[in-house]
Motif scaffolding. Sequence first.
Motif, PDB file in Angstrom:
ATOM      1  N   ARG B 911       0.467  -1.468  -0.281  1.00 42.18           N
ATOM      2  CA  ARG B 911      -0.141   0.319   0.298  1.00 42.18           C
ATOM      3  C   ARG B 911       0.980   1.236  -0.185  1.00 42.18           C
ATOM      4  NH1 ARG B 911      -3.933  -2.128   3.173  1.00 42.18           N
ATOM      5  NH2 ARG B 911      -2.621  -1.888   5.068  1.00 42.18           N
ATOM      6  N   PHE B 912       2.204   1.553   0.739  1.00 43.14           N
ATOM      7  CA  PHE B 912       3.011   2.199   0.865  1.00 43.14           C
ATOM      8  C   PHE B 912       3.610   2.956  -0.443  1.00 43.14           C
ATOM      9  CE2 PHE B 912       7.145   4.055   1.929  1.00 43.14           C
ATOM     10  CZ  PHE B 912       6.794   5.553   3.109  1.00 43.14           C
ATOM     11  N   CYS B 913       4.333   1.738  -1.185  1.00 41.35           N
ATOM     12  CA  CYS B 913       4.246   1.639  -2.587  1.00 41.35           C
ATOM     13  C   CYS B 913       3.474   2.455  -3.728  1.00 41.35           C
ATOM     14  CB  CYS B 913       5.000   0.619  -3.074  1.00 41.35           C
ATOM     15  SG  CYS B 913       6.144  -0.660  -2.133  1.00 41.35           S
ATOM     16  N   LYS B 914       2.221   2.283  -3.531  1.00 44.33           N
ATOM     17  CA  LYS B 914       0.964   2.446  -3.987  1.00 44.33           C
ATOM     18  C   LYS B 914       1.378   3.832  -4.252  1.00 44.33           C
ATOM     19  CE  LYS B 914      -2.063   0.209  -5.705  1.00 44.33           C
ATOM     20  NZ  LYS B 914      -3.794  -0.869  -5.572  1.00 44.33           N
ATOM     21  N   ALA B 915       1.210   4.107  -2.825  1.00 43.64           N
ATOM     22  CA  ALA B 915       0.782   5.476  -2.435  1.00 43.64           C
ATOM     23  C   ALA B 915       1.614   6.187  -2.994  1.00 43.64           C
ATOM     24  CB  ALA B 915       0.478   5.895  -1.379  1.00 43.64           C
ATOM     25  N   GLN B 916       3.114   6.011  -2.666  1.00 47.36           N
ATOM     26  CA  GLN B 916       4.104   7.341  -2.410  1.00 47.36           C
ATOM     27  C   GLN B 916       4.633   7.079  -4.941  1.00 47.36           C
ATOM     28  OE1 GLN B 916       4.133   7.670   0.113  1.00 47.36           O
ATOM     29  NE2 GLN B 916       6.429   8.274  -0.394  1.00 47.36           N
ATOM     30  N   ALA B 917       3.773   6.046  -4.992  1.00 46.31           N
ATOM     31  CA  ALA B 917       3.575   6.284  -6.746  1.00 46.31           C
ATOM     32  C   ALA B 917       3.307   7.177  -7.059  1.00 46.31           C
ATOM     33  CB  ALA B 917       3.729   4.852  -7.715  1.00 46.31           C
ATOM     34  N   ILE B 918       1.918   7.618  -6.556  1.00 49.58           N
ATOM     35  CA  ILE B 918       0.652   8.204  -6.571  1.00 49.58           C
ATOM     36  C   ILE B 918       0.998   9.343  -6.359  1.00 49.58           C
ATOM     37  CG2 ILE B 918      -1.524   8.661  -5.769  1.00 49.58           C
ATOM     38  CD1 ILE B 918      -2.160   6.263  -6.347  1.00 49.58           C
ATOM     39  N   GLN B 919       1.294   9.430  -4.649  1.00 53.62           N
ATOM     40  CA  GLN B 919       1.834  10.835  -4.570  1.00 53.62           C
ATOM     41  C   GLN B 919       2.744  12.058  -5.677  1.00 53.62           C
ATOM     42  OE1 GLN B 919       1.307  11.946  -0.906  1.00 53.62           O
ATOM     43  NE2 GLN B 919       1.574  13.648  -1.767  1.00 53.62           N
ATOM     44  N   ARG B 920       3.468  10.680  -5.910  1.00 55.76           N
ATOM     45  CA  ARG B 920       4.650  11.418  -6.544  1.00 55.76           C
ATOM     46  C   ARG B 920       4.200  12.167  -7.767  1.00 55.76           C
ATOM     47  NH1 ARG B 920       9.835  13.457  -7.084  1.00 55.76           N
ATOM     48  NH2 ARG B 920       9.743  13.916  -9.224  1.00 55.76           N
ATOM     49  N   ARG B 921       3.361  11.449  -8.369  1.00 58.09           N
ATOM     50  CA  ARG B 921       2.898  11.322  -9.466  1.00 58.09           C
ATOM     51  C   ARG B 921       1.890  13.133  -9.164  1.00 58.09           C
ATOM     52  NH1 ARG B 921       3.240  13.332 -14.500  1.00 58.09           N
ATOM     53  NH2 ARG B 921       1.405  13.065 -15.304  1.00 58.09           N
ATOM     54  N   ALA B 976      -8.219  12.677 -10.974  1.00 60.25           N
ATOM     55  CA  ALA B 976      -8.618  13.075 -10.195  1.00 60.25           C
ATOM     56  C   ALA B 976      -8.824  10.856 -10.519  1.00 60.25           C
ATOM     57  CB  ALA B 976     -10.324  13.310 -10.812  1.00 60.25           C
ATOM     58  N   GLU B 977      -8.902  10.203 -10.986  1.00 58.36           N
ATOM     59  CA  GLU B 977      -8.173   9.446 -11.499  1.00 58.36           C
ATOM     60  C   GLU B 977      -7.118   9.001 -10.643  1.00 58.36           C
ATOM     61  OE1 GLU B 977      -8.977   6.776 -13.660  1.00 58.36           O
ATOM     62  OE2 GLU B 977     -10.233   8.283 -14.662  1.00 58.36           O
ATOM     63  N   LEU B 978      -6.600   9.693 -10.153  1.00 60.19           N
ATOM     64  CA  LEU B 978      -5.244   8.866  -9.114  1.00 60.19           C
ATOM     65  C   LEU B 978      -6.164   9.487  -7.580  1.00 60.19           C
ATOM     66  CD1 LEU B 978      -1.871  11.107 -10.106  1.00 60.19           C
ATOM     67  CD2 LEU B 978      -2.815   8.638  -9.557  1.00 60.19           C
ATOM     68  N   MET B 979      -6.334  10.000  -7.837  1.00 65.38           N
ATOM     69  CA  MET B 979      -7.811  10.224  -6.420  1.00 65.38           C
ATOM     70  C   MET B 979      -8.786   9.407  -6.165  1.00 65.38           C
ATOM     71  SD  MET B 979      -6.131  13.528  -4.826  1.00 65.38           S
ATOM     72  CE  MET B 979      -6.949  13.203  -3.235  1.00 65.38           C
ATOM     73  N   ILE B 980      -9.376   9.336  -6.546  1.00 65.75           N
ATOM     74  CA  ILE B 980      -9.834   8.004  -6.611  1.00 65.75           C
ATOM     75  C   ILE B 980      -8.810   6.216  -5.600  1.00 65.75           C
ATOM     76  CG2 ILE B 980     -11.646   6.034  -7.885  1.00 65.75           C
ATOM     77  CD1 ILE B 980     -13.489   8.195  -8.798  1.00 65.75           C
ATOM     78  N   GLU B 984      -9.669   4.716  -2.509  1.00 66.37           N
ATOM     79  CA  GLU B 984      -9.278   2.856  -2.017  1.00 66.37           C
ATOM     80  C   GLU B 984      -8.642   2.443  -1.645  1.00 66.37           C
ATOM     81  OE1 GLU B 984      -9.864   1.230  -6.380  1.00 66.37           O
ATOM     82  OE2 GLU B 984      -8.246   0.885  -6.162  1.00 66.37           O
ATOM     83  N   LEU B 985      -7.162   3.062  -1.890  1.00 66.62           N
ATOM     84  CA  LEU B 985      -5.824   3.111  -0.410  1.00 66.62           C
ATOM     85  C   LEU B 985      -6.819   3.079   1.059  1.00 66.62           C
ATOM     86  CD1 LEU B 985      -2.875   4.193  -2.442  1.00 66.62           C
ATOM     87  CD2 LEU B 985      -3.914   2.098  -1.976  1.00 66.62           C
ATOM     88  N   ASP B 986      -6.714   4.028   0.925  1.00 69.91           N
ATOM     89  CA  ASP B 986      -7.422   4.248   2.190  1.00 69.91           C
ATOM     90  C   ASP B 986      -8.207   3.857   2.909  1.00 69.91           C
ATOM     91  OD1 ASP B 986      -7.199   7.261   3.992  1.00 69.91           O
ATOM     92  OD2 ASP B 986      -9.580   7.843   3.679  1.00 69.91           O
ATOM     93  N   ASP B1032     -16.502  -1.637  -2.308  1.00 68.45           N
ATOM     94  CA  ASP B1032     -17.602  -2.291  -3.035  1.00 68.45           C
ATOM     95  C   ASP B1032     -18.282  -0.718  -4.162  1.00 68.45           C
ATOM     96  OD1 ASP B1032     -18.967  -4.226  -4.332  1.00 68.45           O
ATOM     97  OD2 ASP B1032     -20.902  -3.140  -3.245  1.00 68.45           O
ATOM     98  N   ALA B1033     -18.524   0.535  -2.861  1.00 73.97           N
ATOM     99  CA  ALA B1033     -18.318   1.394  -4.064  1.00 73.97           C
ATOM    100  C   ALA B1033     -18.123   1.724  -5.243  1.00 73.97           C
ATOM    101  CB  ALA B1033     -19.338   2.841  -3.343  1.00 73.97           C
ATOM    102  N   LEU B1034     -16.596   1.638  -4.429  1.00 77.26           N
ATOM    103  CA  LEU B1034     -15.714   1.815  -6.170  1.00 77.26           C
ATOM    104  C   LEU B1034     -15.277   1.443  -6.880  1.00 77.26           C
ATOM    105  CD1 LEU B1034     -12.527   3.600  -3.261  1.00 77.26           C
ATOM    106  CD2 LEU B1034     -14.218   4.516  -4.866  1.00 77.26           C
ATOM    107  N   ILE B1035     -15.618   0.093  -7.077  1.00 77.81           N
ATOM    108  CA  ILE B1035     -15.640  -0.944  -7.788  1.00 77.81           C
ATOM    109  C   ILE B1035     -16.985  -0.907  -8.776  1.00 77.81           C
ATOM    110  CG2 ILE B1035     -15.597  -3.399  -8.122  1.00 77.81           C
ATOM    111  CD1 ILE B1035     -13.414  -2.990  -6.720  1.00 77.81           C
TER     112      ILE B1035
END
Lengths: 212, 1048
Positions: B911-921, B976-980, B984-986, B1032-1035
């Motif tokens: 999760r951390f790695c994913k989050a960091q990649a997003i944060q960076r972008r 916005a996509e990234l925020m979604i 999910e991560l949250d 599930d709502a996100l899915i």
Amino acid sequence: MAKQYDVLFRLLLIGDSGVGKTCLLCRFTDNEFHSSHISTIGVDFKMKTIDVDGIKVRIQIWDTAGQERYQTITKQYYRRAQGIFLVYDISSERSYQHIMKWVSDVDEYAPEGVQKILIGNKADEEQKRQVGREQGQQLAKEYGMDFYETSACTNLNIKESFTRLTELVLQAHRKELDGLRTRASNELALAELEEDEGKPEGPANSSKTCWC
Amino acid sequence: MASPASTNPAHDHFETFVQAQLCQDVLSSFQGLCRALGVESGGGLSQYHKIKAQLNYWSAKSLWAKLDKRASQPVYQQGQACTNTKCLVVGAGPCGLRAAVELALLGARVVLVEKRIKFSRHNVLHLWPFTIHDLRALGAKKFYGRFCTGTLDHISIRQLQLLLLKVALLLGVEIHWGVKFTGLQPPPRKGSGWRAQLQPNPPAQLASYEFDVLISAAGGKFVPEGFTIREMRGKLAIGITANFVNGRTVEETQVPEISGVARIYNQKFFQSLLKATGIDLENIVYYKDETHYFVMTAKKQCLLRLGVLRQDLSETDQLLGKANVVPEALQRFARAAADFATHGKLGKLEFAQDARGRPDVAAFDFTSMMRAESSARVQEKHGARLLLGLVGDCLVEPFWPLGTGVARGFLAAFDAAWMVKRWAEGAGPLEVLAERESLYQLLSQTSPENMHRNVAQYGLDPATRYPNLNLRAVTPNQVQDLYDMMDKEHAQRKSDEPDSRKTTTGSAGTEELLHWCQEQTAGFPGVHVTDFSSSWADGLALCALVHHLQPGLLEPSELQGMGALEATTWALRVAEHELGITPVLSAQAVMAGSDPLGLIAYLSHFHSAFKNTSHSSGLVSQPSGTPSAILFLGKLQRSLQRTRAKVDEETPSTEEPPVSEPSMSPNTPELSEHQEAGAEELCELCGKHLYILERFCVDGHFFHRSCFCCHTCEATLWPGGYGQHPGDGHFYCLQHLPQEDQKEADNNGSLESQELPTPGDSNMQPDPSSPPVTRVSPVPSPSQPARRLIRLSSLERLRLSSLNIIPDSGAEPPPKPPRSCSDLARESLKSSFVGWGVPVQAPQVPEAIEKGDDEEEEEEEEEEEEEPLPPLEPELEQTLLTLAKNPGAMTKYPTWRRTLMRRAKEEEMKRFCKAQAIQRRLNEIEATMRELEAEGTKLELALRKESSSPEQQKKLWLDQLLRLIQKKNSLVTEEAELMITVQELDLEEKQRQLDHELRGYMNREETMKTEADLQSENQVLRKLLEVVNQRDALIQFQEERRLREMPA
């Protein structure tokens, strides 16, 4: 955005506590296996996209707690499933006996056209076996289900069984899917579909029963 | 066991060599070994075979077995694959060494030069499964017994270098220390070869070494001539690394590692850190290796406040320059953060020493990351060809929090060695380069999840590593400029041109836009669009456009009684709430026709979102694809505000806004009153002018993007992640939003406030089945409290009902509870807890526990468990947050807990790695957005002021401005996509925390539980289910969007 998948299905894992539902799921989605048991609380799900006959199927697999105290919760998720894994443990006669009860729950709470498949898990534990392969087959036949003996531990039949159930769901919905596609391409947007489903009666009802 | 005093000096030398922990010791013992065996060092693979034959020593056998196994892989062709290739490797970092080892295995002659003379980097690298396997296969456990024995997989750079150095030496790589590569020496005449310029005074034999392959692994700052580097800029990011002495005491071993906590999904941790220490971080990682290694991203403000930085300088180099950093304060800072993160359990935290004998703590800047445009080149002069390849940091600078450094570094090292093999096979330069570039394209997308699963099979051949490999993704034609024949004029690469050309063709000029608007509004009574000003003044045109794109929201007849302002306001709001198109200008400006540029910008949003959708059938259309992400976040934000509004309902306010309306506090000036019709837009936060590109709209109010930040921490705010405090009117991130007026102390960060629309909510609504977007005339929902009716009440109500539920996809009927009554569902939920009072079956199956961990530990034969297993002390629970509440029960289930912890760590890491990649972008997007804004401002000024310039010029500028707007729109969409994904991560993080909390309760003795315990247990379970439903709502949201995209 690129299309990432073609269709979304919901599958559901049910069976007694400790038969290995979560392990099956972890092995399938993450290719991981943890031998010690941690009971699931309530429900959880994982996602995976697989390719079936060239169709990219995104499956949402709901993992349920097997413990009795959660059943009122987990039953609420039956109705949204299109495919159900009924799981027992080949080293537990009890879990096999209970399949009957699980099947009746499915009958009561799951939608009509739901696809089912029987899984005898922990096939690697041959020395502790209490349920014969034939017994599993017999039961599956009775209920008209496909049957697999699996092992999350040795990764036996995991992919096969998940793919199989997905195929069954896909087949069951093929007609509707095709229909949906043509309609979509005719630019009949889903608004209409949604409205159709809102109506209790009418010609759209036939498709509804299949889709539940 | 052999006696320590072995009679054979070669055995002693070998033992020293294997155990050596300093670079010099490695080299001297290796020379001693070679001397004792009468073998000359650096003779390639033949040297290895000689040593193996001469050294008949039991202790070496296991190592030979490993190396032989690796060397026997078919790809190396028994070390004959590259026998005629001569390589120079620059740099003995992990990647340089790893590449050298592969080249040696291929049979090439490998000379390695390194400018340093010792390995001193304590910093710790995360390892992917394949790197662990790879290093094990090279004998890592033999050289370094502690290799991967902790709860997380990592290794210090120093240890990694040491073990690779030893392998390289054994395989006959010739290594020169303290020699700096400064450049290439082209062949002076025909028949001679390429040489290196080296300093200072290399040995003659090295100076005259002619090679045909150069592998550069000399770090991010050194890139050989001819390569172009691209900079990826983000927003200012300051990293701090710190290494503390690991005394390996029992207390220290008990402290759990932190695979990474990131603010974007765990605000609570950082909030308490800030409160306790004044330290404000974005993330933190703790690895227990040779040292206690901490790495964190710090916010500038707190560094300034705490005196770590003397003054705020705009140049990052200066900001973090020696003169501006106070070492003592930095040490205090790092120590305090480390102490807090480990709950003070690491004792006094003494700094380890760096290469210069100073405390090992450093602040560095990773605002920019460098990336080479190409990974290889070929230079040819006088018939001598030289293949140049990049590996390591000079190819791609790793982004540390991702833990990708060594993994991608190794992959690139393999790819480079594969390239050399292809080169040696006689493949043409262009072919070799095209293949290499094809692989390079894959590199930045690699993750442990998308690589081949079977890490044991990984080898030099790219097909063993990358699934879906296409070595022809780049064609030889496309790499022609990487093949440099010195005799020709140096061909300059045209880097950006194709890009700009593409956008030119893709953009819509103003004429096209006008035409499109005419088409969309045609046939609407009273609408006739001819320009971008007066045609829109009465609001009808805008209503017509919205009506055409989203029929059913408003009947033309309803417009009759509306004034221009009302109509325009309505259209702007519906476009935002239902179509995901945020306003660019105010209703007043539209009416006044005073801001044609703004209107053009606004309408171009519609155009780019809907141009591909056909409306002939007159049915509901949705934005083609991605704007729905913005839409979704907008809804989320509004539902969040509604939740707040509910909380505030009791507090009487003089002018009560409708509940459904996003509440603006009385403090904020009301737009309509203060804004002169036709006046230019001003930022409501800073009061300065807002250029079109800068406009950022929140609830109908305009701000600078950079002004819209948290009042406390100045972090940029995103839809779905901010709140406005009703008292002071300021905006806050959810972490800093003052909570005092919330009735219920929120135990889980922002769980309650972040009410994602969940499908489950529909159960609670008597009228759940109305898909809101499709209804022509909304049915008033009885569930909503009666409130003051305003003109648009039916719409508002419609929108309100749409917020709570994600309309079910067309594929399925709307979910209904089994017996179709929400009360039943609630009751059953309640009754499910009745059973909790009786002793239920334990959540574990005892026999499963017993065989628990053995399997997980290691298949490796020489595994030595040196670290004692973490004892079962309550301290350990700290990471599992709430589990600490009942240590008694926990100790009963040690295995259960350990496994849980291990799994949690792995999940946390992912999760951390994913989050960091997003944060960076996100940071990169923000930086790019600023650039666009600056560019747009210039253009806009030019357009507005220079009325004298020729029409032709103006048109050109206008089109350029439009292009910028479109670029910005696509960035906003990506954001916005990234925020979604962040959502999910949250949610995953929340689920994990609740799960742990619940297990804490469940493992307590039932008889010990009080009524209150049971109640809160019940509550936690409910929250957990809610979070699952939100996931599930996100899915469902994604599914819904996919279905919408289908017709396109």
